[in-house]
Design a protein around this motif. Structure first.
Motif, PDB file in Angstrom:
ATOM      1  N   PRO A  38       0.907   8.394   5.921  1.00 20.10           N
ATOM      2  CA  PRO A  38       1.015   9.850   5.840  1.00 20.10           C
ATOM      3  C   PRO A  38       2.039  10.349   6.858  1.00 20.10           C
ATOM      4  CG  PRO A  38      -1.012   9.229   6.952  1.00 20.10           C
ATOM      5  CD  PRO A  38      -0.379   7.966   6.448  1.00 20.10           C
ATOM      6  N   GLY A  61       0.828  -1.205   0.000  1.00 22.97           N
ATOM      7  CA  GLY A  61       0.000   0.000   0.000  1.00 22.97           C
ATOM      8  C   GLY A  61       0.862   1.253   0.000  1.00 22.97           C
ATOM      9  N   PRO A  62       0.227   2.394  -0.072  1.00 29.77           N
ATOM     10  CA  PRO A  62       0.977   3.648  -0.077  1.00 29.77           C
ATOM     11  C   PRO A  62       1.667   3.854   1.274  1.00 29.77           C
ATOM     12  CG  PRO A  62      -1.364   4.078   0.165  1.00 29.77           C
ATOM     13  CD  PRO A  62      -1.208   2.600  -0.088  1.00 29.77           C
ATOM     14  N   PRO A  63       2.724   4.628   1.286  1.00 31.55           N
ATOM     15  CA  PRO A  63       3.393   4.874   2.567  1.00 31.55           C
ATOM     16  C   PRO A  63       2.460   5.620   3.514  1.00 31.55           C
ATOM     17  CG  PRO A  63       4.251   6.346   0.873  1.00 31.55           C
ATOM     18  CD  PRO A  63       3.310   5.394   0.198  1.00 31.55           C
TER      19      PRO A  63
END
Length: 111
Positions: free
Chosen positions: A66, A62-64
């Motif tokens: 925040p 998944g995206p890093p």
């Protein structure tokens, strides 16, 4: 033809007849699903050989996460435009010229 004769014909043709249900007039075949989701007809004893399949690929990462909404020494805090953007951020004291909240206090001005 009887149900038993049809089941024998299926066995002769290589189908894995699991059971003959005379009450409901059904011939039951054994089947298993492999890890890739494909169903295969196979004798129950051969399930480990025929139905292991390839493991589906793992999903991409998944995206890093925040950026943290906290000020840590020697690291940028959350982005900001004014000191007011940093007031509710834990450990932050002001908005630095870099455009990020910081935990570094400005020295007092001497006149």
């Amino acid at each position: 033809r009887t149900l038993t004769e049809m089941a024998d014909d299926l066995r002769t043709a290589g189908f894995p007849v699991f059971s003959v249900d005379d009450i409901h007039s059904q011939i039951e075949l054994s089947a298993c699903a492999s890890n890739d989701g494909k169903w295969k007809l196979a004798p129950v004893a051969d399930f480990p050989r025929f139905c292991k399949g390839d493991v589906p690929p793992k999903p991409p990462p998944g995206p890093p996460p925040p950026p943290a909404h906290v000020c840590v020494p020697l690291q940028h805090g959350p982005p900001c435009k004014t000191d007011a953007d940093c007031t509710d951020v834990p450990q932050c004291v002001r908005c630095a010229h870099s455009g990020f909240c910081t935990d570094v206090k400005l020295p007092p001005l001497l006149f």
